[in-house]
Write an enzyme that holds these catalytic residues in place. Sequence first.
Site, PDB file in Angstrom:
ATOM      1  N   LYS A   1       1.426  -1.741  10.800  1.00 45.97           N
ATOM      2  CA  LYS A   1       0.129  -2.399  10.533  1.00 45.97           C
ATOM      3  C   LYS A   1       0.028  -3.720  11.292  1.00 45.97           C
ATOM      4  O   LYS A   1      -0.979  -4.006  11.919  1.00 45.97           O
ATOM      5  CB  LYS A   1      -0.024  -2.756   9.043  1.00 45.97           C
TER       6      LYS A   1
ATOM      7  N   ARG B   1      -3.653  -4.086  -1.482  1.00 43.78           N
ATOM      8  CA  ARG B   1      -2.431  -3.315  -1.715  1.00 43.78           C
ATOM      9  C   ARG B   1      -2.478  -2.624  -3.064  1.00 43.78           C
ATOM     10  O   ARG B   1      -1.527  -1.911  -3.396  1.00 43.78           O
ATOM     11  CB  ARG B   1      -1.230  -4.246  -1.677  1.00 43.78           C
TER      12      ARG B   1
ATOM     13  N   ARG C   1      10.377  -1.516  -1.711  1.00 43.47           N
ATOM     14  CA  ARG C   1       9.037  -1.756  -1.168  1.00 43.47           C
ATOM     15  C   ARG C   1       8.315  -0.431  -0.939  1.00 43.47           C
ATOM     16  O   ARG C   1       7.116  -0.315  -1.174  1.00 43.47           O
ATOM     17  CB  ARG C   1       9.128  -2.545   0.145  1.00 43.47           C
TER      18      ARG C   1
ATOM     19  N   ARG D   1      14.336 -10.702   8.026  1.00 43.90           N
ATOM     20  CA  ARG D   1      13.653 -11.021   6.783  1.00 43.90           C
ATOM     21  C   ARG D   1      14.585 -10.838   5.593  1.00 43.90           C
ATOM     22  O   ARG D   1      15.308  -9.873   5.516  1.00 43.90           O
ATOM     23  CB  ARG D   1      12.439 -10.086   6.614  1.00 43.90           C
TER      24      ARG D   1
ATOM     25  N   ARG E   1      14.016  -4.526  10.875  1.00 43.20           N
ATOM     26  CA  ARG E   1      12.941  -5.477  11.171  1.00 43.20           C
ATOM     27  C   ARG E   1      13.339  -6.945  11.153  1.00 43.20           C
ATOM     28  O   ARG E   1      14.222  -7.346  10.414  1.00 43.20           O
ATOM     29  CB  ARG E   1      11.789  -5.264  10.189  1.00 43.20           C
TER      30      ARG E   1
HETATM   31  P1  AMP Z   1       4.037  -8.099   4.187  1.00 41.15           P
HETATM   32  O1  AMP Z   1       4.416  -9.042   5.256  1.00 41.15           O
HETATM   33  O2  AMP Z   1       2.595  -7.664   4.279  1.00 41.15           O
HETATM   34  O3  AMP Z   1       4.972  -6.934   4.096  1.00 41.15           O
HETATM   35  O4  AMP Z   1       4.143  -8.892   2.788  1.00 41.15           O
HETATM   36  C1  AMP Z   1       5.361  -9.462   2.359  1.00 41.15           C
HETATM   37  C2  AMP Z   1       5.344  -9.612   0.841  1.00 41.15           C
HETATM   38  O5  AMP Z   1       4.272 -10.487   0.453  1.00 41.15           O
HETATM   39  C3  AMP Z   1       5.098  -8.331   0.070  1.00 41.15           C
HETATM   40  O6  AMP Z   1       6.269  -7.569  -0.113  1.00 41.15           O
HETATM   41  C4  AMP Z   1       4.554  -8.893  -1.243  1.00 41.15           C
HETATM   42  O7  AMP Z   1       5.596  -9.428  -2.046  1.00 41.15           O
HETATM   43  C5  AMP Z   1       3.699 -10.053  -0.787  1.00 41.15           C
HETATM   44  N1  AMP Z   1       2.312  -9.591  -0.496  1.00 41.15           N
HETATM   45  C6  AMP Z   1       1.670  -9.592   0.707  1.00 41.15           C
HETATM   46  N2  AMP Z   1       0.432  -9.096   0.586  1.00 41.15           N
HETATM   47  C7  AMP Z   1       0.272  -8.769  -0.715  1.00 41.15           C
HETATM   48  C8  AMP Z   1      -0.786  -8.181  -1.475  1.00 41.15           C
HETATM   49  N3  AMP Z   1      -1.954  -7.825  -0.894  1.00 41.15           N
HETATM   50  N4  AMP Z   1      -0.596  -7.991  -2.796  1.00 41.15           N
HETATM   51  C9  AMP Z   1       0.557  -8.359  -3.409  1.00 41.15           C
HETATM   52  N5  AMP Z   1       1.603  -8.883  -2.751  1.00 41.15           N
HETATM   53  C10 AMP Z   1       1.479  -9.098  -1.416  1.00 41.15           C
END
Ligand code: AMP
Length: 231
Positions: free
Chosen positions: A15, A90, A170, A159, A129
Amino acid sequence: MGLNIVILGAPGAGKGTQAVRVSRERGLPHISTGDILRQGVKDRLPVALLAKEKMDRGELADDATIVEIVRGRLVRSDTGAGFILDGFPRTVSQARALDVIMDERKEGPLLVVDIGVPHEELVRRLSRRCICSKCGANPERPENAEAKCPRCGGSLVCRTDDTAEVAIERLRIYAQATKPLVEYYSGRPSFCAVNGHRLPEQVAREVSTMIDGAAARAAAAGAEARGVGGR
Ligand code: AMP
């Protein structure tokens, strides 16, 4: 009418990579809720620090917090011609909140692109990653430990939420909370699905074609379809 794009997909589906490309190609802001939260943690913002424990465990931050972050971001003037949302919504509750925000904005339909990748490939990608400490991009870990971010040249770090165990958590949470969004959106003329198990360039070409097609269909469906859910 703005080009308002949501990129859906499991963690590791690409994404972020695709969102960055579309953002560059179309000159639209790339809004990643994960990047906003990580920046917030760096800046010691209370709202982000509260979410940090959940992020580190691979869990989702709470809906109300995330919706407020996105609502605040979408009122900024750079979103006038549209935006690319990456990592939001999400949950179905977040998607409903986004529909309300879109109705209030009256800036055209929401185009939803779902990037699909098989489970085993997602596990493989997630365990490889990194994240850029400067711009927040999260490319696959390069072979060369000294390699820099392909987006901005910043330093890459692994990360803390991408250990194998957390990656699996996840993906479990994605299947439970986020995958239902595909059903939520799939009846809309503005929805499209893309096969993400290919080279990023191939995926990018299809994403671009799909966005143009979805925009045309959504425009043709017009106000009447929007009234019955074809936002
Ligand atoms: P990402 O970089 O999009 O994978 O986001 C990293 C982390 O941020 C996720 O694993 C969640 O803990 C939190 N996060 C990001 N976007 C959301 C969302 N829309 N709803 C809830 N948690 C989020």
